[in-house]
Design a protein around this motif. Sequence first.
Motif, mmCIF file in Angstrom:
data_model
loop_
_atom_site.group_PDB
_atom_site.id
_atom_site.type_symbol
_atom_site.label_atom_id
_atom_site.label_comp_id
_atom_site.label_asym_id
_atom_site.label_seq_id
_atom_site.Cartn_x
_atom_site.Cartn_y
_atom_site.Cartn_z
ATOM 1 N N GLY A 15 22.734 -39.788 71.938
ATOM 2 C CA GLY A 15 23.336 -40.175 73.226
ATOM 3 C C GLY A 15 23.399 -38.976 74.165
ATOM 4 O O GLY A 15 23.681 -37.866 73.735
ATOM 5 N N SER A 17 24.869 -36.533 77.212
ATOM 6 C CA SER A 17 26.228 -36.159 77.619
ATOM 7 C C SER A 17 26.144 -35.111 78.727
ATOM 8 O O SER A 17 25.217 -34.293 78.730
ATOM 9 C CB SER A 17 27.021 -35.619 76.421
ATOM 10 O OG SER A 17 26.484 -34.404 75.971
ATOM 11 N N MET A 174 34.887 -45.668 76.248
ATOM 12 C CA MET A 174 33.883 -45.476 75.201
ATOM 13 C C MET A 174 34.492 -44.849 73.952
ATOM 14 O O MET A 174 35.540 -44.194 74.018
ATOM 15 C CB MET A 174 32.739 -44.623 75.721
ATOM 16 C CG MET A 174 31.744 -45.454 76.498
ATOM 17 S SD MET A 174 30.310 -44.488 76.956
ATOM 18 C CE MET A 174 29.191 -45.814 77.384
ATOM 19 N N GLY A 256 32.647 -48.649 80.654
ATOM 20 C CA GLY A 256 31.210 -48.596 80.365
ATOM 21 C C GLY A 256 30.538 -47.261 80.672
ATOM 22 O O GLY A 256 31.151 -46.192 80.595
ATOM 23 N N HIS A 257 29.276 -47.354 81.080
ATOM 24 C CA HIS A 257 28.418 -46.170 81.124
ATOM 25 C C HIS A 257 28.742 -45.160 82.205
ATOM 26 O O HIS A 257 28.177 -44.062 82.178
ATOM 27 C CB HIS A 257 26.945 -46.600 81.200
ATOM 28 C CG HIS A 257 26.415 -46.963 79.850
ATOM 29 N ND1 HIS A 257 26.592 -48.206 79.318
ATOM 30 C CD2 HIS A 257 25.778 -46.223 78.915
ATOM 31 C CE1 HIS A 257 26.064 -48.232 78.110
ATOM 32 N NE2 HIS A 257 25.568 -47.039 77.838
ATOM 33 N N ARG A 260 29.408 -41.654 80.892
ATOM 34 C CA ARG A 260 28.384 -40.735 80.369
ATOM 35 C C ARG A 260 27.760 -39.874 81.459
ATOM 36 O O ARG A 260 27.197 -38.825 81.165
ATOM 37 C CB ARG A 260 27.234 -41.541 79.755
ATOM 38 C CG ARG A 260 27.375 -41.751 78.317
ATOM 39 C CD ARG A 260 26.078 -42.299 77.756
ATOM 40 N NE ARG A 260 26.364 -42.884 76.471
ATOM 41 C CZ ARG A 260 26.573 -42.195 75.374
ATOM 42 N NH1 ARG A 260 26.518 -40.880 75.403
ATOM 43 N NH2 ARG A 260 26.844 -42.788 74.247
#
Length: 327
Positions: A15, A17, A174, A256-257, A260
């Motif tokens: 993932g 970051s 998350m 959600g995203h 990130r």
Amino acid sequence: MIKKITKIGVLTSGGDSPGMNAAIRAVVRTGIYHGLEVFGIRHGYQGMLDDDIIKMEGQSVANIIQRGGTILKTARCMEFMTHEGRKKAFENLKKRGIQGLVIIGGDGSFKGAQTFSNEFDIPCIGLPGTIDKDIAGTDFTIGFDTAVNTAVEAIDKVRDTADAHDRLFIIEVMGRDAGYIALHSGIATGAENILIPERKTNPEEIIASLQEKKKRKKLVNLIIVAEGDEFGGANELSNYIKKEIPELETRVCILGHIQRGGSPSCLDRVIASRMGYHAVECLIEGKYNVFVGIVNNKMHYTPLNEAVKKKQKINEEWMNIVKILAT
Ligand code: ADP
């Protein structure tokens, strides 16, 4: 025996970051400073298999320290889980004379690095790049600070509307296996309750607490739920509360995203720069197969095989603080 390393590779894996770019920049520029040739491997381990490898210069990492994501791209690579896949990856490194690797990623990427290094005797150094902060052996992981600040900013906005309408908001953040984003953002936003995968959720207790607060007319309530909580996500909890206290206006917000992405915080840029610098020093000094962490503001090195066994523990006192401060 310490091998004289002259060519190294750097990759980002798993993932993404925020701060990974700052780490890549630090590895490339420290390597060049020491007279090494540095190669960027694109799309994580997949790039090693596909020979998607580029020579990096000091200029290749100009103007990236402030950017989220990763200029080298990242990926998950199933083929690297097999010996044949890893052999193919090794052949590509050998062809170019790459003798050491810096892997920026989470514990999955560290597992891959450990196996690869055992099989082909290639020194690997890990840098903890994950928003989840779920790796033992470091106080910080690259990306966590940015992600949690993004969550806090968003939750503060939700709180305004929760306050205006006297509603209960259940906010999902998350964290599939780790509750750090939930715990930190929950404390920082004054959440009524925080649900994390590391602790068993007691739904009756949540209802009792909400009932008691309703009686006292304490109407603004935020509950922060990590996506991996065993009770389910925010929607499951909301359905349960609606059934138990139908008169309570309840809304769900899943962040959600957005957590990130974005420009890395000052802290993430600084730790990524320090860790990237020390990763190259490790390869030069022969401190192989460790991941570079920071503990009590000092560099801390954990063997990769230990890193993959341990998880960072939640401090129970923090949960108690949540309870007391939310009264
Ligand atoms: P993260 O590094 O963010 O935890 P993953 O768990 O998806 O992300 O791992 C990233 C990649 O690392 C995987 O796609 C795979 O290529 C490699 N990897 C993970 N676990 C192993 C393993 N046990 N053996 C070999 N490679 C692995």
